[in-house]
Motif scaffolding. Structure first.
Motif, PDB file in Angstrom:
ATOM      1  N   LEU A 427      -3.124  -2.943 -12.098  1.00  0.00           N
ATOM      2  CA  LEU A 427      -3.754  -2.753 -10.792  1.00  0.00           C
ATOM      3  C   LEU A 427      -2.746  -2.258  -9.772  1.00  0.00           C
ATOM      4  CD1 LEU A 427      -6.077  -5.900 -10.579  1.00  0.00           C
ATOM      5  CD2 LEU A 427      -6.768  -3.507 -10.880  1.00  0.00           C
ATOM      6  N   CYS A 428      -1.559  -2.821  -9.795  1.00  0.00           N
ATOM      7  CA  CYS A 428      -0.529  -2.409  -8.844  1.00  0.00           C
ATOM      8  C   CYS A 428      -0.151  -0.943  -9.059  1.00  0.00           C
ATOM      9  CB  CYS A 428       0.712  -3.290  -8.975  1.00  0.00           C
ATOM     10  SG  CYS A 428       0.478  -4.947  -8.311  1.00  0.00           S
ATOM     11  N   LEU A 429      -0.059  -0.525 -10.357  1.00  0.00           N
ATOM     12  CA  LEU A 429       0.327   0.844 -10.626  1.00  0.00           C
ATOM     13  C   LEU A 429      -0.767   1.826 -10.235  1.00  0.00           C
ATOM     14  CD1 LEU A 429       2.043   0.385 -14.114  1.00  0.00           C
ATOM     15  CD2 LEU A 429       3.161   0.808 -11.904  1.00  0.00           C
ATOM     16  N   CYS A 430      -2.019   1.378 -10.415  1.00  0.00           N
ATOM     17  CA  CYS A 430      -3.131   2.263 -10.050  1.00  0.00           C
ATOM     18  C   CYS A 430      -3.249   2.432  -8.548  1.00  0.00           C
ATOM     19  CB  CYS A 430      -4.449   1.715 -10.603  1.00  0.00           C
ATOM     20  SG  CYS A 430      -4.534   1.760 -12.412  1.00  0.00           S
ATOM     21  N   GLN A 431      -2.880   1.446  -7.772  1.00  0.00           N
ATOM     22  CA  GLN A 431      -2.978   1.543  -6.318  1.00  0.00           C
ATOM     23  C   GLN A 431      -1.656   1.060  -5.712  1.00  0.00           C
ATOM     24  OE1 GLN A 431      -5.443   2.716  -3.893  1.00  0.00           O
ATOM     25  NE2 GLN A 431      -3.392   2.640  -3.093  1.00  0.00           N
ATOM     26  N   PRO A 432      -0.731   1.944  -5.429  1.00  0.00           N
ATOM     27  CA  PRO A 432       0.574   1.527  -4.929  1.00  0.00           C
ATOM     28  C   PRO A 432       0.460   0.943  -3.524  1.00  0.00           C
ATOM     29  CG  PRO A 432       0.354   3.914  -4.800  1.00  0.00           C
ATOM     30  CD  PRO A 432      -0.835   3.419  -5.525  1.00  0.00           C
ATOM     31  N   PHE A 433       1.262  -0.064  -3.267  1.00  0.00           N
ATOM     32  CA  PHE A 433       1.322  -0.674  -1.946  1.00  0.00           C
ATOM     33  C   PHE A 433       2.796  -0.791  -1.557  1.00  0.00           C
ATOM     34  CE2 PHE A 433      -2.595  -2.506  -3.692  1.00  0.00           C
ATOM     35  CZ  PHE A 433      -3.489  -2.148  -2.704  1.00  0.00           C
ATOM     36  N   ARG A 434       3.241  -0.013  -0.596  1.00  0.00           N
ATOM     37  CA  ARG A 434       4.595  -0.173  -0.087  1.00  0.00           C
ATOM     38  C   ARG A 434       4.512  -0.881   1.249  1.00  0.00           C
ATOM     39  NH1 ARG A 434       6.910   3.931   1.531  1.00  0.00           N
ATOM     40  NH2 ARG A 434       5.361   5.581   1.412  1.00  0.00           N
ATOM     41  N   LEU A 435       3.986  -2.111   1.226  1.00  0.00           N
ATOM     42  CA  LEU A 435       3.707  -2.798   2.480  1.00  0.00           C
ATOM     43  C   LEU A 435       4.849  -3.683   2.933  1.00  0.00           C
ATOM     44  CD1 LEU A 435       0.022  -3.885   1.911  1.00  0.00           C
ATOM     45  CD2 LEU A 435       0.879  -1.873   3.081  1.00  0.00           C
ATOM     46  N   LEU A 436       5.518  -4.318   2.010  1.00  0.00           N
ATOM     47  CA  LEU A 436       6.492  -5.322   2.400  1.00  0.00           C
ATOM     48  C   LEU A 436       7.897  -4.765   2.367  1.00  0.00           C
ATOM     49  CD1 LEU A 436       5.141  -8.444   0.504  1.00  0.00           C
ATOM     50  CD2 LEU A 436       4.470  -7.504   2.699  1.00  0.00           C
ATOM     51  N   GLN A 437       8.711  -5.306   3.226  1.00  0.00           N
ATOM     52  CA  GLN A 437      10.101  -4.909   3.232  1.00  0.00           C
ATOM     53  C   GLN A 437      10.799  -5.423   1.979  1.00  0.00           C
ATOM     54  OE1 GLN A 437      11.533  -6.318   6.946  1.00  0.00           O
ATOM     55  NE2 GLN A 437      10.549  -4.704   8.123  1.00  0.00           N
ATOM     56  N   SER A 438      10.358  -6.543   1.458  1.00  0.00           N
ATOM     57  CA  SER A 438      10.864  -7.070   0.202  1.00  0.00           C
ATOM     58  C   SER A 438       9.788  -7.939  -0.406  1.00  0.00           C
ATOM     59  CB  SER A 438      12.137  -7.896   0.435  1.00  0.00           C
ATOM     60  OG  SER A 438      11.859  -9.024   1.222  1.00  0.00           O
ATOM     61  N   PRO A 439       9.604  -7.896  -1.743  1.00  0.00           N
ATOM     62  CA  PRO A 439       8.501  -8.632  -2.363  1.00  0.00           C
ATOM     63  C   PRO A 439       8.579 -10.123  -2.129  1.00  0.00           C
ATOM     64  CG  PRO A 439       9.425  -7.022  -3.895  1.00  0.00           C
ATOM     65  CD  PRO A 439      10.355  -7.090  -2.725  1.00  0.00           C
ATOM     66  N   GLY A 440       9.747 -10.644  -1.839  1.00  0.00           N
ATOM     67  CA  GLY A 440       9.861 -12.085  -1.730  1.00  0.00           C
ATOM     68  C   GLY A 440       9.863 -12.609  -0.318  1.00  0.00           C
ATOM     69  N   ASP A 441       9.515 -11.792   0.686  1.00  0.00           N
ATOM     70  CA  ASP A 441       9.619 -12.285   2.063  1.00  0.00           C
ATOM     71  C   ASP A 441       8.395 -13.044   2.523  1.00  0.00           C
ATOM     72  OD1 ASP A 441       8.937  -9.124   3.786  1.00  0.00           O
ATOM     73  OD2 ASP A 441       7.747 -10.356   2.441  1.00  0.00           O
ATOM     74  N   GLY A 442       7.415 -13.233   1.661  1.00  0.00           N
ATOM     75  CA  GLY A 442       6.258 -14.068   1.998  1.00  0.00           C
ATOM     76  C   GLY A 442       5.346 -13.464   3.038  1.00  0.00           C
ATOM     77  N   ALA A 443       5.384 -12.150   3.248  1.00  0.00           N
ATOM     78  CA  ALA A 443       4.635 -11.543   4.351  1.00  0.00           C
ATOM     79  C   ALA A 443       3.467 -10.701   3.897  1.00  0.00           C
ATOM     80  CB  ALA A 443       5.582 -10.677   5.186  1.00  0.00           C
ATOM     81  N   LYS A 444       3.008 -10.840   2.636  1.00  0.00           N
ATOM     82  CA  LYS A 444       1.960  -9.924   2.183  1.00  0.00           C
ATOM     83  C   LYS A 444       0.670 -10.075   2.977  1.00  0.00           C
ATOM     84  CE  LYS A 444       0.379 -12.864  -1.667  1.00  0.00           C
ATOM     85  NZ  LYS A 444       0.190 -12.893  -3.120  1.00  0.00           N
ATOM     86  N   ALA A 445       0.306 -11.297   3.357  1.00  0.00           N
ATOM     87  CA  ALA A 445      -0.907 -11.474   4.165  1.00  0.00           C
ATOM     88  C   ALA A 445      -0.707 -10.865   5.544  1.00  0.00           C
ATOM     89  CB  ALA A 445      -1.237 -12.964   4.281  1.00  0.00           C
ATOM     90  N   ASN A 446       0.501 -11.027   6.099  1.00  0.00           N
ATOM     91  CA  ASN A 446       0.788 -10.435   7.401  1.00  0.00           C
ATOM     92  C   ASN A 446       0.699  -8.918   7.339  1.00  0.00           C
ATOM     93  OD1 ASN A 446       1.191 -12.823   8.694  1.00  0.00           O
ATOM     94  ND2 ASN A 446       3.406 -12.836   8.434  1.00  0.00           N
ATOM     95  N   ALA A 447       1.175  -8.318   6.245  1.00  0.00           N
ATOM     96  CA  ALA A 447       1.147  -6.861   6.136  1.00  0.00           C
ATOM     97  C   ALA A 447      -0.276  -6.324   6.193  1.00  0.00           C
ATOM     98  CB  ALA A 447       1.834  -6.426   4.842  1.00  0.00           C
ATOM     99  N   THR A 448      -1.191  -6.931   5.458  1.00  0.00           N
ATOM    100  CA  THR A 448      -2.578  -6.460   5.484  1.00  0.00           C
ATOM    101  C   THR A 448      -3.200  -6.664   6.862  1.00  0.00           C
ATOM    102  OG1 THR A 448      -3.297  -8.601   4.624  1.00  0.00           O
ATOM    103  CG2 THR A 448      -2.911  -6.870   3.035  1.00  0.00           C
ATOM    104  N   THR A 449      -2.913  -7.786   7.470  1.00  0.00           N
ATOM    105  CA  THR A 449      -3.447  -8.040   8.817  1.00  0.00           C
ATOM    106  C   THR A 449      -2.886  -7.044   9.821  1.00  0.00           C
ATOM    107  OG1 THR A 449      -3.705 -10.391   8.333  1.00  0.00           O
ATOM    108  CG2 THR A 449      -3.668  -9.749  10.647  1.00  0.00           C
ATOM    109  N   GLN A 450      -1.592  -6.770   9.734  1.00  0.00           N
ATOM    110  CA  GLN A 450      -0.962  -5.853  10.680  1.00  0.00           C
ATOM    111  C   GLN A 450      -1.490  -4.435  10.512  1.00  0.00           C
ATOM    112  OE1 GLN A 450       3.236  -6.456  10.028  1.00  0.00           O
ATOM    113  NE2 GLN A 450       3.163  -8.566  10.776  1.00  0.00           N
TER     114      GLN A 450
END
Length: 591
Positions: A427-450
């Motif tokens: 799924l990730c490869l089919c739809q790329p998401f370059r949303l977070l500054q780093s995968p481990g920063d815990g901000a994925k929900a913030n990225a979608t909201t922002q």
């Protein structure tokens, strides 16, 4: 209209709501120059505001305004049921024609106008309720916070209060507030883009950019409300003092309030205008409150985008409400815990030194319960009284997934875990998401909201673009040129407000957030410049318009700004489309 005598000698008429509900109106509860407020028999929570025939005749767009307000309401009631806004909830019809609207009933017997709270001499008048005598500074802070929540509710739909004067704000014994006359606010119908202007206003509450404006043609930006909001908060926190009504120390006569505001001269600026002697001044306020006032009355005097927003005030006043110390002498006195003595006692000529107080900041997500004041006053239950709308729905995102380790107890569990991991990676490869500054920063929900907040701005901007294109065609054809000029001005105001909102968006969780912000802000600024040039072009053609000869200096300037905007939009769209799902993609032609 047919009338029947209501018991007690008052007139009763029978209307129907837009939903078909019978509305048996009874006695008159109040009246103004344009309408009267009538009780609905059998209801203690609703009333009808019915317009006089002359008002309906003067404004043929009034039914459309009311229909738009009913169809697209903000969150006008708080979580406890208190009406933050006296917002139209349904139409009132007579023989199929709109004659008014249904709105929540406001208990004017148990509330006062805002000036009765801020004006200390008004409190002493015999007509004022007894509870005002115990309305201490804690309540002033709470009322200021609740007022900021009410303005945030209005601005959540792009509505502008407009006539934001002290008589349109009611305050209760527990510091709850309600904004009245919502039907006079500037409203935009999101389904059509029609703007219904606020046709009234008082000069002393207007921001500098609206001095001398013609309300019948002026489109206001939400930033215009922020100037009046800061004045109201200033008066609440400093017990009636006014930022532009101090002692004039320079030569000549003291300028008017609008003239002082336009020049950024206020009590906190120092020099020509000083605080009145014997009054509590800005020194009583903590730095984070003082900074917002300076931001609004200083730089914000000439740059509306610099003014503190309602949400800025909510954050600052929440913090202040959690840092109050009680006066050891007068239980009605509270003040910021950082002060060594009660400023209200000092201004009255008494001495009250507070014991050391340590008040921790309230948690960001937990409400702060106000300590119980004297028994004569019912304390506020906490804040916020208005629950802001939830963030826009966000699209699902799979990022930073770590497959669980296989359990030792069986191969089936390991196989299922591996299959799930493979599916998610696919799924990730089919739809790329370059949303977070780093995968481990815990901000994925913030990225979608922002990104969702930015997407809302894109949608609103797209609607204005379509109206601008139509208005250009109208002016070229010498068709409805005056209305087209108004449409250009409205678009410019809206785009400047979008520009301000983009600059304030939190985008720290988005990897390319700052580049997105820069590109979109540049595009919106160029579009606003083009809109203003188009407006000047249209105004020049109102009295002398001929088809086929429309190219003027203003028109060519608008085209240059439009080309700049298109270049920025194309770059923005390319970056945006690379980090969002296909359903969110955009083009330069749709921004």
């Amino acid at each position: 209209m047919q009338h029947a005598e209501h018991p007690g000698g008052t007139a009763m008429s029978r209307l129907a709501s837009g939903a078909g509900r019978p509305l048996a109106t009874g006695r008159r509860l109040g009246a103004g120059g344009q309408a009267e407020v009538l009780e609905i028999r059998g209801s203690h929570t609703e009333v009808v505001k019915r317009y006089f025939p002359a008002s309906l005749n003067r404004d043929p767009r009034l039914p459309r305004r009311l229909a738009a307000m009913v169809a697209h309401p903000p969150r006008w009631r708080d979580a406890n049921g208190h009406p933050v806004l006296a917002w139209p909830t349904d139409l009132a019809l007579e023989r199929g024609h709109v004659v008014g609207f249904v709105m929540p009933r406001i208990d004017t017997a148990r509330t006062v106008e805002l000036h009765a709270v801020t004006n200390m001499s008004t409190r002493q008048e015999p007509s004022m309720p007894a509870w005002l005598a115990d309305f201490g500074w804690r309540y002033h802070v709470q009322a200021a916070l609740n007022l900021a929540h009410a303005v945030d509710a209005v601005h959540s739909l792009g509505t502008v209060v407009g006539d934001f004067n002290e008589r349109n704000v009611r305050v209760s014994q527990t510091a709850l507030v309600t904004l009245l006359d919502c039907d006079s606010m500037q409203v935009t119908d999101p389904s059509t883009g029609d703007v219904f202007l606020c046709g009234v206003g008082r000069p002393e509450w207007n921001p500098p950019e609206l001095a001398g404006a013609d309300w019948s043609t002026t489109v206001r930006a939400p930033s215009s409300d922020l100037f009046a909001l800061a004045i109201h908060i200033y008066q609440l926190l400093l017990r009636g003092e006014h930022p532009f009504r101090g002692v004039w120390t320079a030569a000549g006569d003291k300028p008017s309030v609008p003239a002082l505001a336009a020049r950024g001269i206020w009590v906190g600026a120092g020099g020509q205008l000083t605080a009145r002697p014997g009054r509590v001044g800005l020194s009583v306020l903590p730095d984070h409150i003082d900074a917002l006032l300076r931001q609004t009355f200083g730089n914000g005097a000439t740059d509306p985008a610099r003014r503190a927003t309602a949400r800025d005030w909510i954050t600052a006043l929440r913090r202040l409400a959690g840092e109050l110390a009680d006066c050891p002498v007068d239980p009605a006195h509270q003040y910021p815990a950082g002060l060594s003595a009660c400023p209200w006692c000092a201004s009255a000529g008494t001495t009250a030194v507070a014991p050391p107080v340590t008040v921790p900041l309230p948690p960001a997500t937990a409400p702060v319960t106000v300590p119980t004041p004297p028994a004569a006053v019912t304390p506020p239950t906490g804040y916020p009284v208005y629950t802001p709308p939830p963030p826009p729905a966000v699209w699902p995102m799979v990022i930073g997934y770590q497959a669980p380790r296989p359990a030792r107890t069986g191969r089936i569990v390991a196989w299922i875990a591996a299959a799930c991991a493979l599916l998610l990676v696919t799924l990730c490869l089919c739809q790329p998401f370059r949303l977070l500054q780093s995968p481990g920063d815990g901000a994925k929900a913030n990225a979608t909201t922002q990104l969702g907040a930015m997407r809302d701005i894109l949608r609103q901007s797209s609607a204005h673009r379509a109206r601008v294109i139509a208005a250009v065609d109208d002016v070229k054809a010498c068709r409805a040129v005056g209305q087209a000029a108004q449409a250009f001005t409205a678009a410019a105001v809206a785009r400047l407000d979008f520009h301000r909102r983009v600059l304030q968006l939190p985008l720290h969780a988005v990897g390319d957030g700052e580049r997105l912000r820069t590109l979109l802000a540049s595009a919106l600024q160029a579009s606003a410049d083009a809109d203003r040039a188009f407006a000047a072009w249209a105004r020049a053609r109102i009295s002398r318009c001929t088809t086929g000869s429309y190219r003027t200096g203003d028109f060519e300037a608008a085209e240059r700004h439009s080309a700049t905007a298109s270049a920025h939009k194309a770059s923005f769209a390319q970056l945006w489309n690379s980090i969002t799902p296909t359903s969110w993609h955009t083009t330069a032609q749709t921004i």
